[in-house]
Design a protein around this motif. Structure first.
Motif, PDB file in Angstrom:
ATOM      1  N   MET A  92     -13.641  34.424 -32.329  1.00  0.00           N
ATOM      2  CA  MET A  92     -14.365  33.173 -32.107  1.00  0.00           C
ATOM      3  C   MET A  92     -14.999  33.188 -30.719  1.00  0.00           C
ATOM      4  SD  MET A  92     -12.906  29.245 -32.089  1.00  0.00           S
ATOM      5  CE  MET A  92     -12.419  29.340 -33.810  1.00  0.00           C
ATOM      6  N   ASN A  93     -16.290  32.881 -30.673  1.00  0.00           N
ATOM      7  CA  ASN A  93     -16.992  32.820 -29.399  1.00  0.00           C
ATOM      8  C   ASN A  93     -16.756  31.441 -28.782  1.00  0.00           C
ATOM      9  OD1 ASN A  93     -19.023  32.457 -27.373  1.00  0.00           O
ATOM     10  ND2 ASN A  93     -20.093  34.225 -28.246  1.00  0.00           N
ATOM     11  N   PHE A  94     -15.963  31.397 -27.716  1.00  0.00           N
ATOM     12  CA  PHE A  94     -15.570  30.101 -27.144  1.00  0.00           C
ATOM     13  C   PHE A  94     -16.734  29.407 -26.445  1.00  0.00           C
ATOM     14  CE2 PHE A  94     -11.464  32.221 -27.649  1.00  0.00           C
ATOM     15  CZ  PHE A  94     -10.709  31.197 -28.207  1.00  0.00           C
ATOM     16  N   THR A  95     -17.707  30.173 -25.971  1.00  0.00           N
ATOM     17  CA  THR A  95     -18.880  29.554 -25.356  1.00  0.00           C
ATOM     18  C   THR A  95     -19.675  28.765 -26.387  1.00  0.00           C
ATOM     19  OG1 THR A  95     -19.042  31.320 -23.712  1.00  0.00           O
ATOM     20  CG2 THR A  95     -21.012  29.975 -24.083  1.00  0.00           C
ATOM     21  N   TYR A  96     -19.917  29.397 -27.531  1.00  0.00           N
ATOM     22  CA  TYR A  96     -20.632  28.712 -28.603  1.00  0.00           C
ATOM     23  C   TYR A  96     -19.823  27.536 -29.142  1.00  0.00           C
ATOM     24  CZ  TYR A  96     -24.411  32.117 -28.874  1.00  0.00           C
ATOM     25  OH  TYR A  96     -25.518  32.888 -28.592  1.00  0.00           O
ATOM     26  N   LEU A  97     -18.518  27.716 -29.207  1.00  0.00           N
ATOM     27  CA  LEU A  97     -17.653  26.632 -29.682  1.00  0.00           C
ATOM     28  C   LEU A  97     -17.750  25.433 -28.749  1.00  0.00           C
ATOM     29  CD1 LEU A  97     -15.441  25.608 -31.633  1.00  0.00           C
ATOM     30  CD2 LEU A  97     -13.755  26.636 -30.080  1.00  0.00           C
ATOM     31  N   ALA A  98     -17.702  25.694 -27.448  1.00  0.00           N
ATOM     32  CA  ALA A  98     -17.776  24.604 -26.471  1.00  0.00           C
ATOM     33  C   ALA A  98     -19.122  23.898 -26.540  1.00  0.00           C
ATOM     34  CB  ALA A  98     -17.537  25.152 -25.071  1.00  0.00           C
ATOM     35  N   ILE A  99     -20.200  24.666 -26.674  1.00  0.00           N
ATOM     36  CA  ILE A  99     -21.538  24.071 -26.775  1.00  0.00           C
ATOM     37  C   ILE A  99     -21.647  23.211 -28.025  1.00  0.00           C
ATOM     38  CG2 ILE A  99     -23.980  24.589 -27.119  1.00  0.00           C
ATOM     39  CD1 ILE A  99     -23.567  27.076 -25.365  1.00  0.00           C
ATOM     40  N   ARG A 100     -21.126  23.738 -29.139  1.00  0.00           N
ATOM     41  CA  ARG A 100     -21.203  22.997 -30.407  1.00  0.00           C
ATOM     42  C   ARG A 100     -20.427  21.690 -30.347  1.00  0.00           C
ATOM     43  NH1 ARG A 100     -17.823  23.652 -34.985  1.00  0.00           N
ATOM     44  NH2 ARG A 100     -17.167  25.716 -34.302  1.00  0.00           N
ATOM     45  N   LYS A 101     -19.215  21.755 -29.791  1.00  0.00           N
ATOM     46  CA  LYS A 101     -18.397  20.552 -29.706  1.00  0.00           C
ATOM     47  C   LYS A 101     -19.007  19.528 -28.743  1.00  0.00           C
ATOM     48  CE  LYS A 101     -15.140  21.922 -32.508  1.00  0.00           C
ATOM     49  NZ  LYS A 101     -14.934  21.271 -33.821  1.00  0.00           N
ATOM     50  N   ALA A 102     -19.565  20.033 -27.651  1.00  0.00           N
ATOM     51  CA  ALA A 102     -20.182  19.131 -26.669  1.00  0.00           C
ATOM     52  C   ALA A 102     -21.391  18.423 -27.271  1.00  0.00           C
ATOM     53  CB  ALA A 102     -20.592  19.909 -25.425  1.00  0.00           C
ATOM     54  N   LEU A 103     -22.213  19.187 -27.994  1.00  0.00           N
ATOM     55  CA  LEU A 103     -23.397  18.601 -28.602  1.00  0.00           C
ATOM     56  C   LEU A 103     -23.019  17.630 -29.721  1.00  0.00           C
ATOM     57  CD1 LEU A 103     -26.408  18.370 -28.734  1.00  0.00           C
ATOM     58  CD2 LEU A 103     -26.496  20.467 -30.114  1.00  0.00           C
ATOM     59  N   ALA A 104     -22.019  18.004 -30.521  1.00  0.00           N
ATOM     60  CA  ALA A 104     -21.554  17.108 -31.589  1.00  0.00           C
ATOM     61  C   ALA A 104     -21.007  15.816 -30.999  1.00  0.00           C
ATOM     62  CB  ALA A 104     -20.477  17.805 -32.426  1.00  0.00           C
ATOM     63  N   THR A 105     -20.286  15.927 -29.890  1.00  0.00           N
ATOM     64  CA  THR A 105     -19.737  14.746 -29.212  1.00  0.00           C
ATOM     65  C   THR A 105     -20.862  13.851 -28.701  1.00  0.00           C
ATOM     66  OG1 THR A 105     -17.747  15.925 -28.529  1.00  0.00           O
ATOM     67  CG2 THR A 105     -18.321  13.963 -27.272  1.00  0.00           C
ATOM     68  N   PHE A 106     -21.850  14.465 -28.055  1.00  0.00           N
ATOM     69  CA  PHE A 106     -22.957  13.694 -27.480  1.00  0.00           C
ATOM     70  C   PHE A 106     -23.765  12.981 -28.557  1.00  0.00           C
ATOM     71  CE2 PHE A 106     -27.474  13.658 -26.128  1.00  0.00           C
ATOM     72  CZ  PHE A 106     -27.360  12.712 -25.116  1.00  0.00           C
ATOM     73  N   ILE A 107     -24.144  13.716 -29.604  1.00  0.00           N
ATOM     74  CA  ILE A 107     -24.957  13.111 -30.660  1.00  0.00           C
ATOM     75  C   ILE A 107     -24.182  12.005 -31.369  1.00  0.00           C
ATOM     76  CG2 ILE A 107     -26.133  13.515 -32.840  1.00  0.00           C
ATOM     77  CD1 ILE A 107     -26.802  16.317 -31.894  1.00  0.00           C
ATOM     78  N   THR A 108     -22.929  12.278 -31.729  1.00  0.00           N
ATOM     79  CA  THR A 108     -22.112  11.289 -32.433  1.00  0.00           C
ATOM     80  C   THR A 108     -21.904  10.048 -31.588  1.00  0.00           C
ATOM     81  OG1 THR A 108     -20.924  13.056 -33.604  1.00  0.00           O
ATOM     82  CG2 THR A 108     -19.892  10.883 -33.559  1.00  0.00           C
ATOM     83  N   THR A 109     -21.517  10.236 -30.338  1.00  0.00           N
ATOM     84  CA  THR A 109     -21.240   9.093 -29.460  1.00  0.00           C
ATOM     85  C   THR A 109     -22.488   8.254 -29.240  1.00  0.00           C
ATOM     86  OG1 THR A 109     -19.501  10.316 -28.306  1.00  0.00           O
ATOM     87  CG2 THR A 109     -20.439   8.422 -27.162  1.00  0.00           C
ATOM     88  N   THR A 110     -23.609   8.912 -29.006  1.00  0.00           N
ATOM     89  CA  THR A 110     -24.847   8.169 -28.730  1.00  0.00           C
ATOM     90  C   THR A 110     -25.305   7.385 -29.951  1.00  0.00           C
ATOM     91  OG1 THR A 110     -25.511   9.890 -27.160  1.00  0.00           O
ATOM     92  CG2 THR A 110     -27.200   8.347 -27.882  1.00  0.00           C
ATOM     93  N   LEU A 111     -25.314   8.033 -31.116  1.00  0.00           N
ATOM     94  CA  LEU A 111     -25.756   7.350 -32.329  1.00  0.00           C
ATOM     95  C   LEU A 111     -24.826   6.186 -32.682  1.00  0.00           C
ATOM     96  CD1 LEU A 111     -26.869  10.327 -34.617  1.00  0.00           C
ATOM     97  CD2 LEU A 111     -28.298   8.815 -33.226  1.00  0.00           C
ATOM     98  N   ALA A 112     -23.517   6.409 -32.538  1.00  0.00           N
ATOM     99  CA  ALA A 112     -22.555   5.344 -32.826  1.00  0.00           C
ATOM    100  C   ALA A 112     -22.728   4.175 -31.856  1.00  0.00           C
ATOM    101  CB  ALA A 112     -21.132   5.890 -32.748  1.00  0.00           C
TER     102      ALA A 112
END
Length: 254
Positions: A1-21
């Protein structure tokens, strides 16, 4: 598992979800709340920011920890069943509502968790297919702009700030030295501790919707007499001390 990509994905998912909500909550609150009359666009952004802090804290800490745990088992036991990852993560969104015994909170948590899971998996597929995700950071910004524009256009113009409102705003503080003065333009005459007292509230416009509110007090008792005045520069939502002349009456110190 590429932890850099994982961190980017989780950060972006958090940002988009939080902002839209947060934008949805602010939109709903603005639609239901009757206290907001003017400057609706600014109030929409302020409410969104407030919700963003609360929702963001929950998604960032609780949501990401749970998603990482579920993703670990997902990769290990049911790797090809993304729908199960979405369902399990969504159900964990009910936890806060169950703990606080609040049905609405539980449903909202479920919806936010579902949104996070769907976005997370969507981002994962794009990254696996080596598709760019940079532009996706703009999605919440675009939605926020559309929401702001809607409320900005629908917001009625703010009426002029009047002299009467300036005086009312200045005299709202019942703990200040001016508490005994008239609450509107005019004079009050009476006797305080044997002194003949005249208190006057006056106002004049300095600039457009900027006023000078002045409180003047004259007193006399036998051969003793005097006067003093205190003025404030007042505009919508703010005031500042402008000038003070004379000495306060002796009965102020008793």
């Amino acid at each position: 598992m590429n932890f850099t990509y994982l961190a980017i994905r989780k950060a972006l998912a958090t940002f988009i979800t939080t902002t839209l909500a947060s934008l949805f909550l602010a939109f709903y609150d603005m639609a239901e709340e009757t206290d907001f009359i003017y400057d609706l666009g600014t109030n929409f952004l302020l409410l969104s920011s407030m919700f963003f802090m609360y929702v963001g804290a929950i998604v960032l800490i609780y949501g990401n920890i749970i998603s990482l745990v579920i993703e670990y088992f997902h990769k290990k036991w049911f790797k090809n069943q993304d729908w199960l990852y979405v369902v399990i993560l969504s159900l964990f969104g009910l936890v806060n509502g169950i703990l606080f015994q609040d049905l609405i909170f539980a449903i909202y948590g479920l919806v936010v968790a579902l949104l996070y899971a769907l976005i997370d998996k969507w981002l994962e597929k794009r990254m696996e297919n080596q598709k760019s995700i940079k532009i996706l950071w703009l999605i919440p910004m675009i939605v926020a702009f559309i929401g702001w524009l809607y409320f900005y256009i629908s917001s009625p113009p703010v009426p002029p700030f009047t002299k009467e409102e300036a005086v009312e705003f200045t005299t709202n503080d019942n703990e200040s030295v001016i508490k005994g003065f008239p609450k509107e333009v005019g004079k009050w005459e009476g006797i305080i501790q044997g002194y003949n007292v005249v208190r006057e509230t006056s106002v004049k416009e300095l600039e457009s919707e900027i006023y000078l509110v002045t409180f003047t007090e004259h007193w006399s008792k036998e051969a003793a007499s005097g006067s003093w005045s205190l003025s404030y520069k007042v505009e919508r939502g703010s005031l500042s001390a402008y000038d003070q002349k004379g000495k306060e009456p002796p009965y102020y110190n008793d």
